[in-house]
Write a protein that holds these residues in place. Sequence first.
Motif, PDB file in Angstrom:
ATOM      1  N   LEU A 141       0.793  -1.210   0.000  1.00 16.31           N
ATOM      2  CA  LEU A 141       0.063  -0.046   0.111  1.00 16.31           C
ATOM      3  C   LEU A 141       0.828   1.097   0.013  1.00 16.31           C
ATOM      4  N   ARG A 142       2.029   0.877   0.821  1.00 16.63           N
ATOM      5  CA  ARG A 142       2.740   2.232   0.781  1.00 16.63           C
ATOM      6  C   ARG A 142       3.615   2.538  -0.664  1.00 16.63           C
ATOM      7  N   ILE A 143       3.894   1.440  -1.342  1.00 12.00           N
ATOM      8  CA  ILE A 143       4.452   1.554  -2.616  1.00 12.00           C
ATOM      9  C   ILE A 143       3.388   2.123  -3.575  1.00 12.00           C
ATOM     10  N   ILE A 144       2.041   1.801  -3.439  1.00 16.42           N
ATOM     11  CA  ILE A 144       0.979   2.319  -4.347  1.00 16.42           C
ATOM     12  C   ILE A 144       0.948   3.792  -3.896  1.00 16.42           C
ATOM     13  N   GLU A 145       0.934   4.261  -2.819  1.00 13.09           N
ATOM     14  CA  GLU A 145       0.977   5.713  -2.560  1.00 13.09           C
ATOM     15  C   GLU A 145       1.988   6.480  -3.105  1.00 13.09           C
ATOM     16  N   LEU A 146       3.321   5.910  -3.090  1.00 16.08           N
ATOM     17  CA  LEU A 146       4.537   6.464  -3.443  1.00 16.08           C
ATOM     18  C   LEU A 146       4.253   6.710  -5.112  1.00 16.08           C
ATOM     19  N   ILE A 147       3.879   5.508  -5.786  1.00 12.08           N
ATOM     20  CA  ILE A 147       3.711   5.789  -7.203  1.00 12.08           C
ATOM     21  C   ILE A 147       2.510   6.668  -7.558  1.00 12.08           C
ATOM     22  N   ALA A 148       1.530   6.770  -6.830  1.00 13.72           N
ATOM     23  CA  ALA A 148       0.627   7.881  -7.012  1.00 13.72           C
ATOM     24  C   ALA A 148       1.163   9.160  -6.917  1.00 13.72           C
ATOM     25  N   ASN A 149       2.258   9.294  -6.152  1.00 11.35           N
ATOM     26  CA  ASN A 149       2.820  10.697  -6.126  1.00 11.35           C
ATOM     27  C   ASN A 149       4.100  11.079  -6.711  1.00 11.35           C
ATOM     28  N   GLY A 150       3.965   9.972  -7.924  1.00 12.61           N
ATOM     29  CA  GLY A 150       5.020  10.280  -8.940  1.00 12.61           C
ATOM     30  C   GLY A 150       6.347   9.778  -8.682  1.00 12.61           C
ATOM     31  N   TYR A 151       6.649   8.695  -7.543  1.00  9.58           N
ATOM     32  CA  TYR A 151       7.869   8.293  -7.412  1.00  9.58           C
ATOM     33  C   TYR A 151       8.278   7.246  -8.582  1.00  9.58           C
ATOM     34  N   SER A 152       9.736   7.225  -8.852  1.00 12.19           N
ATOM     35  CA  SER A 152      10.115   6.200  -9.722  1.00 12.19           C
ATOM     36  C   SER A 152      10.423   4.975  -8.716  1.00 12.19           C
ATOM     37  N   ASN A 153      10.749   3.903  -9.318  1.00 14.92           N
ATOM     38  CA  ASN A 153      11.099   2.645  -8.712  1.00 14.92           C
ATOM     39  C   ASN A 153      12.582   2.979  -7.753  1.00 14.92           C
ATOM     40  N   LYS A 154      13.358   3.854  -8.369  1.00 14.51           N
ATOM     41  CA  LYS A 154      14.609   4.143  -7.838  1.00 14.51           C
ATOM     42  C   LYS A 154      14.420   5.031  -6.356  1.00 14.51           C
ATOM     43  N   GLU A 155      13.492   5.936  -6.694  1.00 10.54           N
ATOM     44  CA  GLU A 155      13.067   6.787  -5.619  1.00 10.54           C
ATOM     45  C   GLU A 155      12.232   6.128  -4.584  1.00 10.54           C
ATOM     46  N   ILE A 156      11.582   5.011  -5.025  1.00  9.34           N
ATOM     47  CA  ILE A 156      10.913   4.270  -3.810  1.00  9.34           C
ATOM     48  C   ILE A 156      11.794   3.437  -2.988  1.00  9.34           C
ATOM     49  N   ALA A 157      12.842   2.844  -4.017  1.00  4.64           N
ATOM     50  CA  ALA A 157      13.756   1.922  -3.210  1.00  4.64           C
ATOM     51  C   ALA A 157      14.561   2.849  -1.902  1.00  4.64           C
ATOM     52  N   SER A 158      14.761   4.160  -2.550  1.00  6.08           N
ATOM     53  CA  SER A 158      15.345   4.963  -1.514  1.00  6.08           C
ATOM     54  C   SER A 158      14.570   5.313  -0.216  1.00  6.08           C
ATOM     55  N   GLU A 159      13.438   5.456  -0.721  1.00 10.15           N
ATOM     56  CA  GLU A 159      12.506   5.861   0.350  1.00 10.15           C
ATOM     57  C   GLU A 159      12.189   4.638   1.439  1.00 10.15           C
ATOM     58  N   LEU A 160      12.085   3.559   1.007  1.00  9.08           N
ATOM     59  CA  LEU A 160      11.791   2.329   1.856  1.00  9.08           C
ATOM     60  C   LEU A 160      12.881   1.645   2.264  1.00  9.08           C
ATOM     61  N   PHE A 161      14.102   2.014   1.761  1.00 12.82           N
ATOM     62  CA  PHE A 161      15.282   1.217   1.890  1.00 12.82           C
ATOM     63  C   PHE A 161      15.347  -0.197   1.382  1.00 12.82           C
ATOM     64  N   LEU A 162      15.050  -0.275   0.389  1.00  8.64           N
ATOM     65  CA  LEU A 162      14.773  -1.357  -0.707  1.00  8.64           C
ATOM     66  C   LEU A 162      15.583  -1.620  -1.753  1.00  8.64           C
ATOM     67  N   SER A 163      15.906  -2.692  -2.468  1.00  9.25           N
ATOM     68  CA  SER A 163      16.426  -2.666  -3.778  1.00  9.25           C
ATOM     69  C   SER A 163      15.627  -2.427  -4.867  1.00  9.25           C
ATOM     70  N   GLU A 164      16.014  -1.921  -6.035  1.00 11.40           N
ATOM     71  CA  GLU A 164      14.873  -1.551  -7.138  1.00 11.40           C
ATOM     72  C   GLU A 164      14.217  -2.764  -7.544  1.00 11.40           C
TER      73      GLU A 164
END
Length: 206
Positions: A153-176
């Motif tokens: 759900l958090r990833i869905i929210e970030l996608i909806a806010n225009g985050y790229s996979n790289k930015e999501i990875a950085s935000e959530l401390f995950l790999s791309e």
Amino acid sequence: MNIIIVDDDSLVAGALKTILEINPDINITATGSDGQEACELYRRYQPDILLMDIRMKNMSGLEASALILKEFPDARILLLTTFSDDEYIIKALRLGAKGYLLKQDYASILPALRAVFSGQTVFGTEIVARIPQMLHSSPSFDYNACDINERELRIIELIANGYSNKEIASELFLSEGTVRNYLSSILDKLQLRDRTQVAVFYYQHK
């Protein structure tokens, strides 16, 4: 980056071609003047990105986008128009267009092309600010019923806010790679096609 430009104003198409080809990484493969020609050119050249006007004679950019995406689901289409019309924006989002920009915002076209080429979805600043209001029409959605967990759900929210996979990875401390796996799971659970539809779904059910 191979690009096709389609605009029923030949002066606009020519100006865009001249401006964009100054950049050594961009090649304008062809130009067209209506939606029918856009379909024919896309089939012939299958460019990296189709940069297309919306309001055109014979066949609109939205009609052409629908036909092209049906035949080529991975097509990257960036719509360019002088009209900031809510109905057009919503249709573009639902079709799966990779971006919608106003022609007046010339400075954003090149960065938008590069962002779309890298896999992102882009919309002009003015348009982004209006998307939630345009799509907010349904009651809150029970994501648990679709087996969507908190991380998804958090990833869905970030996608909806225009985050790229790289930015999501950085935000959530995950790999791309992990983010891509989560996105695949989200698409499967919600029966959606791509990240643009994820953003639309989120705002429709917020």
